[in-house]
Design a protein around this motif. Structure first.
Motif, PDB file in Angstrom:
ATOM      1  N   ILE A 160       0.851  -1.182   0.000  1.00 47.21           N
ATOM      2  CA  ILE A 160       0.000   0.000   0.000  1.00 47.21           C
ATOM      3  C   ILE A 160       0.890   1.236   0.000  1.00 47.21           C
ATOM      4  O   ILE A 160       1.679   1.457   0.927  1.00 47.21           O
ATOM      5  CB  ILE A 160      -0.897   0.003   1.267  1.00 47.21           C
ATOM      6  N   ARG A 161       0.732   2.056  -1.035  1.00 50.98           N
ATOM      7  CA  ARG A 161       1.564   3.258  -1.119  1.00 50.98           C
ATOM      8  C   ARG A 161       1.099   4.303  -0.099  1.00 50.98           C
ATOM      9  O   ARG A 161      -0.117   4.502   0.077  1.00 50.98           O
ATOM     10  CB  ARG A 161       1.488   3.849  -2.536  1.00 50.98           C
ATOM     11  N   VAL A 162       2.052   4.938   0.570  1.00 48.60           N
ATOM     12  CA  VAL A 162       1.718   6.010   1.514  1.00 48.60           C
ATOM     13  C   VAL A 162       2.440   7.295   1.107  1.00 48.60           C
ATOM     14  O   VAL A 162       3.519   7.251   0.518  1.00 48.60           O
ATOM     15  CB  VAL A 162       2.076   5.658   2.974  1.00 48.60           C
ATOM     16  N   TYR A 163       1.801   8.416   1.448  1.00 52.27           N
ATOM     17  CA  TYR A 163       2.488   9.706   1.340  1.00 52.27           C
ATOM     18  C   TYR A 163       2.839  10.160   2.751  1.00 52.27           C
ATOM     19  O   TYR A 163       2.183   9.770   3.715  1.00 52.27           O
ATOM     20  CB  TYR A 163       1.645  10.752   0.609  1.00 52.27           C
ATOM     21  N   CYS A 164       3.870  10.944   2.859  1.00 47.96           N
ATOM     22  CA  CYS A 164       4.366  11.355   4.163  1.00 47.96           C
ATOM     23  C   CYS A 164       3.890  12.756   4.503  1.00 47.96           C
ATOM     24  O   CYS A 164       4.271  13.720   3.828  1.00 47.96           O
ATOM     25  CB  CYS A 164       5.895  11.293   4.168  1.00 47.96           C
ATOM     26  N   ASP A 165       3.035  12.862   5.531  1.00 46.16           N
ATOM     27  CA  ASP A 165       2.717  14.172   6.082  1.00 46.16           C
ATOM     28  C   ASP A 165       3.896  14.593   6.945  1.00 46.16           C
ATOM     29  O   ASP A 165       4.252  13.904   7.901  1.00 46.16           O
ATOM     30  CB  ASP A 165       1.431  14.120   6.909  1.00 46.16           C
ATOM     31  N   THR A 166       4.516  15.698   6.593  1.00 48.42           N
ATOM     32  CA  THR A 166       5.768  16.092   7.242  1.00 48.42           C
ATOM     33  C   THR A 166       5.581  16.730   8.608  1.00 48.42           C
ATOM     34  O   THR A 166       6.563  17.008   9.292  1.00 48.42           O
ATOM     35  CB  THR A 166       6.493  17.105   6.345  1.00 48.42           C
ATOM     36  N   ALA A 167       4.317  16.979   8.996  1.00 46.45           N
ATOM     37  CA  ALA A 167       4.004  17.549  10.319  1.00 46.45           C
ATOM     38  C   ALA A 167       4.732  18.872  10.581  1.00 46.45           C
ATOM     39  O   ALA A 167       5.011  19.213  11.728  1.00 46.45           O
ATOM     40  CB  ALA A 167       4.308  16.534  11.434  1.00 46.45           C
ATOM     41  N   LEU A 168       5.000  19.605   9.529  1.00 47.56           N
ATOM     42  CA  LEU A 168       5.653  20.910   9.707  1.00 47.56           C
ATOM     43  C   LEU A 168       4.723  21.907  10.412  1.00 47.56           C
ATOM     44  O   LEU A 168       5.168  22.926  10.916  1.00 47.56           O
ATOM     45  CB  LEU A 168       6.095  21.457   8.337  1.00 47.56           C
ATOM     46  N   TYR A 169       3.434  21.546  10.469  1.00 51.21           N
ATOM     47  CA  TYR A 169       2.471  22.417  11.149  1.00 51.21           C
ATOM     48  C   TYR A 169       2.790  22.577  12.631  1.00 51.21           C
ATOM     49  O   TYR A 169       2.260  23.459  13.295  1.00 51.21           O
ATOM     50  CB  TYR A 169       1.038  21.882  10.969  1.00 51.21           C
ATOM     51  N   PRO A 389       8.558  -4.606   9.474  1.00 50.47           N
ATOM     52  CA  PRO A 389       8.798  -3.186   9.211  1.00 50.47           C
ATOM     53  C   PRO A 389       7.474  -2.452   8.989  1.00 50.47           C
ATOM     54  O   PRO A 389       6.492  -3.078   8.580  1.00 50.47           O
ATOM     55  CB  PRO A 389       9.635  -3.209   7.924  1.00 50.47           C
ATOM     56  N   ARG A 390       7.436  -1.168   9.267  1.00 54.09           N
ATOM     57  CA  ARG A 390       6.180  -0.422   9.117  1.00 54.09           C
ATOM     58  C   ARG A 390       6.097   0.197   7.722  1.00 54.09           C
ATOM     59  O   ARG A 390       5.319  -0.263   6.907  1.00 54.09           O
ATOM     60  CB  ARG A 390       6.053   0.576  10.258  1.00 54.09           C
ATOM     61  N   THR A 391       6.919   1.183   7.416  1.00 54.67           N
ATOM     62  CA  THR A 391       6.941   1.658   6.029  1.00 54.67           C
ATOM     63  C   THR A 391       8.332   1.412   5.449  1.00 54.67           C
ATOM     64  O   THR A 391       9.338   1.512   6.154  1.00 54.67           O
ATOM     65  CB  THR A 391       6.634   3.167   5.904  1.00 54.67           C
ATOM     66  N   GLU A 392       8.357   1.077   4.180  1.00 53.54           N
ATOM     67  CA  GLU A 392       9.624   0.907   3.456  1.00 53.54           C
ATOM     68  C   GLU A 392       9.463   1.542   2.085  1.00 53.54           C
ATOM     69  O   GLU A 392       8.606   1.103   1.301  1.00 53.54           O
ATOM     70  CB  GLU A 392       9.946  -0.583   3.273  1.00 53.54           C
ATOM     71  N   ASN A 393      10.266   2.586   1.825  1.00 57.60           N
ATOM     72  CA  ASN A 393      10.231   3.258   0.529  1.00 57.60           C
ATOM     73  C   ASN A 393       8.818   3.629   0.092  1.00 57.60           C
ATOM     74  O   ASN A 393       8.398   3.319  -1.018  1.00 57.60           O
ATOM     75  CB  ASN A 393      10.912   2.407  -0.541  1.00 57.60           C
ATOM     76  N   SER A 394       8.089   4.280   1.017  1.00 58.51           N
ATOM     77  CA  SER A 394       6.754   4.793   0.690  1.00 58.51           C
ATOM     78  C   SER A 394       5.687   3.714   0.535  1.00 58.51           C
ATOM     79  O   SER A 394       4.629   3.976  -0.053  1.00 58.51           O
ATOM     80  CB  SER A 394       6.792   5.674  -0.572  1.00 58.51           C
ATOM     81  N   PHE A 395       5.936   2.517   1.060  1.00 64.33           N
ATOM     82  CA  PHE A 395       4.935   1.452   1.000  1.00 64.33           C
ATOM     83  C   PHE A 395       4.818   0.742   2.347  1.00 64.33           C
ATOM     84  O   PHE A 395       5.811   0.590   3.064  1.00 64.33           O
ATOM     85  CB  PHE A 395       5.306   0.413  -0.063  1.00 64.33           C
TER      86      PHE A 395
END
Ligand code: MG
Length: 425
Positions: A160-169, A389-395
């Motif tokens: 499952i592809r994920v995008y990373c919310d950078t939490a810069l907020y 592993p939880r995420t690996e290379n956006s998946f």
């Protein structure tokens, strides 16, 4: 184990009574015995009953555990609209006690329509139901020895592809360079899609706390931040921008048009998602893909957004919108309009993996949210048990274990639990 033994004894007695001839008995009996042995040793589905429903609250999430009369249980999670809902969990638990948990869709519908007014319900009620519904799928998968995606009809994908919310907020007044650095940091960790919030109630250029028409300086800030991100990551990294439904239609359209040259994956909730006509107007006037839905409940909630082509992409929150079965119905509804399904996700890895089973089960899944702090903060490791592993290379690799594949770690969770609320009691 007791139930399995009694079932095995029953089968053996039946064979001995019904079959004569030693050779036939040993051949046929061994095969049948092997089939019995392949069954999940922890459960006898026909006699399974819910005995208890308990819960714990950690920060913005509700964790539910459903117990049965056999050595099997299920876990589920809900987020956002769950504060103060301990007694609602207990009430839904009372409705479930004594029932067989292996019909998640039926039990969820029974609760959803079983309140005093008998209607569909929404809001807090649906969020809590979401955690319970998810736990029922977890039990069902464990009992039949299959991952939840298999119960949902099988999978279209293994990862499952994920995008990373950078939490810069979490930073105060971040500069365009801060945005660029955060984007490069996420890409450096292997993510191929990033998300940034640009709404900022603390912006000194904001003239009015309640009127969300952005000032020229605010608009410049929102544009420059994301232009810096595109410049930093190049053309092949996907970028999402979130305005959290805080602006009016004037500002929403202006930002969507300004962002067009930056080729966003989407602009998320430039305006509140309550009025499909206004969404449709903005979506029609810009080439920036418009995305909405994290505050919408149930498949019913998405019908007008989809039937009126008011959005390009939907982003239901699978830990809030009604459960795993309901999220699959939402995705399948969107698929009829050729709209991608890109879930919002702020849950623990239990909720993340539960969401992954839904994402795997539908053709139109695009990408799911992931928060960068889940890679680094101990809380997210402590509160659940998962050995891969939880995420690996956006998946995220889909779990092949029975059920969801991730368990609540009650001891790990206890130190973060909301005070003065019963914790799995
Ligand atoms: Mg959002």
């Amino acid at each position: 184990m007791k139930n399995l033994n009694s079932r095995r004894n029953f089968l053996q007695k039946g064979l001995v009574a019904g079959i004569t001839g030693g050779a036939l008995l040993s051949t046929f009996g061994n095969g049948l015995q092997a089939a019995v042995d392949r069954q999940n040793p922890y459960s006898n589905p026909a006699d399974l009953k819910i005995t208890d429903v308990k819960c714990g609250f950690v920060r913005g999430a509700l964790y539910v555990k459903i117990y049965t009369n056999q050595d099997v249980w299920g876990c589920g999670e809900a987020v956002d609209a769950i504060h103060g809902t301990y007694h609602l969990v207990m009430r839904m638990g009372n409705q479930l006690r004594g029932q067989n948990p292996l019909n998640p869709n039926r039990l969820a519908e029974q609760i959803r329509k079983g309140a005093f007014f008998g209607g569909a319900q929404s809001g807090v009620f649906v969020a809590v139901l979401t955690a319970i519904e998810t736990a029922l799928w977890d039990i069902t998968g464990k009992v039949f020895g299959v991952p939840v995606y298999q119960l949902l009809g099988g999978k279209f994908r293994d990862k499952i592809r994920v995008y990373c919310d950078t939490a810069l907020y979490t930073s105060r007044n971040p500069s365009p360079q801060d945005y660029a650095d955060a984007a490069k940091g996420a890409v450096g960790r292997g993510y191929n899609a990033v998300k940034f919030d640009v709404d900022d109630g603390r912006d000194p250029n904001k003239y009015d706390r309640f009127n969300w028409t952005a000032s020229p300086a605010e608009i410049e800030r929102m544009y420059n931040a994301i232009a810096a991100v595109r410049e930093a990551v190049g053309p092949h990294i996907d970028i999402c921008v979130d305005m959290h439904g805080r602006y009016d239609a004037v500002t929403g359209l202006k930002m969507a048009k300004m962002y067009e040259p930056l080729n966003l994956m989407w602009l998320e909730e430039p305006i509140p998602a309550d009025n499909p006509e206004v969404y449709k107007s903005i979506t029609e006037q810009t080439t920036t893909p418009i995305c909405a839905g994290e505050n919408i409940y149930l498949a019913y909630g998405f019908t007008r957004l989809l039937s009126e082509s008011a959005v390009d992409i939907i982003m239901p929150d699978i830990q809030k919108a009604g459960g795993l079965g309901e999220a699959q119905r939402i995705a399948n509804l969107a698929n009829l309009y050729y709209v991608p399904f890109s879930p919002h996700m702020v849950a623990s890895f239990l909720g993340a993996m539960a969401s992954c089973h839904v994402c795997a089960s539908v053709p139109n899944f695009q990408v799911m949210e992931w928060q960068i702090y889940m890679d680094t903060d101990d809380l997210w490791k402590d509160i659940v048990t998962y050995d891969g592993p939880r995420t690996e290379n956006s998946f995220i690799t889909l779990s092949e274990k029975p059920g969801i594949g991730v368990e609540i770690n009650e001891e790990g969770m206890r130190k973060y639990a909301v005070k003065d609320v019963p914790f799995f009691e």
